[in-house]
Write a protein that holds these residues in place. Structure first.
Motif, short mmCIF file in Angstrom:
data_model
loop_
_atom_site.label_atom_id
_atom_site.label_comp_id
_atom_site.label_asym_id
_atom_site.label_seq_id
_atom_site.Cartn_x
_atom_site.Cartn_y
_atom_site.Cartn_z
N LEU A 58 0.84 -1.19 0.00
CA LEU A 58 0.00 0.00 0.00
C LEU A 58 0.88 1.24 0.00
O LEU A 58 1.99 1.22 0.53
N GLN A 59 0.37 2.30 -0.55
CA GLN A 59 1.11 3.55 -0.57
C GLN A 59 0.37 4.60 0.23
O GLN A 59 -0.85 4.67 0.21
N PHE A 60 1.14 5.40 0.95
CA PHE A 60 0.61 6.56 1.66
C PHE A 60 0.65 7.74 0.70
O PHE A 60 1.69 8.02 0.09
N PHE A 61 -0.48 8.41 0.55
CA PHE A 61 -0.57 9.59 -0.28
C PHE A 61 -0.76 10.80 0.62
O PHE A 61 -1.75 10.89 1.34
N THR A 62 0.19 11.71 0.60
CA THR A 62 0.14 12.89 1.45
C THR A 62 -1.07 13.74 1.08
O THR A 62 -1.34 13.99 -0.10
N GLY A 63 -1.78 14.20 2.10
CA GLY A 63 -2.94 15.06 1.89
C GLY A 63 -2.52 16.44 1.40
O GLY A 63 -1.36 16.83 1.49
N GLU A 64 -3.49 17.16 0.91
CA GLU A 64 -3.26 18.50 0.37
C GLU A 64 -2.66 19.40 1.44
O GLU A 64 -2.92 19.23 2.63
N PRO A 65 -1.85 20.38 1.04
CA PRO A 65 -1.18 21.25 2.01
C PRO A 65 -2.13 21.91 3.02
O PRO A 65 -1.77 22.04 4.19
N TYR A 66 -3.33 22.28 2.60
CA TYR A 66 -4.22 22.97 3.53
C TYR A 66 -4.74 22.05 4.64
O TYR A 66 -5.25 22.53 5.65
N HIS A 67 -4.58 20.73 4.49
CA HIS A 67 -4.99 19.80 5.55
C HIS A 67 -3.90 19.60 6.60
O HIS A 67 -4.19 19.17 7.71
N GLN A 68 -2.64 19.87 6.26
CA GLN A 68 -1.54 19.68 7.20
C GLN A 68 -1.65 20.71 8.32
O GLN A 68 -1.83 21.90 8.06
N ARG A 69 -1.58 20.24 9.55
CA ARG A 69 -1.68 21.12 10.74
C ARG A 69 -2.94 21.98 10.68
O ARG A 69 -2.96 23.12 11.14
#
Length: 169
Positions: A142-153
């Motif tokens: 499985l691969q982890f797909f980083t969420g959009e920048p506005y979701h980080q923190r």
């Protein structure tokens, strides 16, 4: 995400990834190398809008990079079970859908054993009401797909944002 020597990954889905990130950062912040929200479980890269359709098989997750000599994987798993309702199938609070499922993606056989052991301990403890439905699934393949920048923190940047997480025990 590749890991540096001496570091490990831990990946948790506990409903909306905003609150999951907020609670793990508050509890373990100085002991984490990184904490990124994103998507895991589906076969292909997807956007937040795609994941919200419920057709991608992705869960909203938090992927942690940490040094096991500073924080034990078992402590991360115990906290995971405390900070959301692991008996709620495909939902947390007002959030409903498979993307909000309770899931632990394990990166090693040892993580799999620890996650299963702690799940069983929490179930037997009586600290949760009902049957734990948390999926414990190997991250292999499985691969982890980083969420959009506005979701980080997100909740750090939007302190009045929606969060339904709390400490249950």
């Amino acid at each position: 995400m590749a890991t540096k020597a001496g570091t490990e990954l831990a990946t948790f889905g506990a409903g909306c990834f905003w609150g999951t990130e907020k609670f793990f950062r508050k509890q373990f912040g100085a002991n984490l190398i990184s904490a990124l929200v994103g998507y895991m479980g589906g076969a292909s890269n997807a956007t937040y809008q795609d994941v919200c359709t419920g057709t991608t098989n992705h869960a909203e997750v938090l992927q942690l990079s940490y040094e096991p000599n500073k924080v034990a994987y078992a402590d991360l798993v115990r906290f995971f079970f405390r900070m959301h309702d692991p008996t709620s199938l495909n939902r947390q609070g007002n959030d409903r859908g498979t993307q909000y499922r309770s899931v632990i993606f394990t990166h090693t056989n040892e993580q799999q054993k620890i996650a299963e052991q702690i799940r069983d301990e929490v179930q037997a403890s009586g600290k949760v009401k009902g049957q734990i439905v948390t999926q414990i699934q190997s991250a292999t393949g499985l691969q982890f797909f980083t969420g959009e920048p506005y979701h980080q923190r997100y909740l750090e940047n939007n302190p009045d944002g929606y969060c339904n997480h709390r400490l249950y025990f």
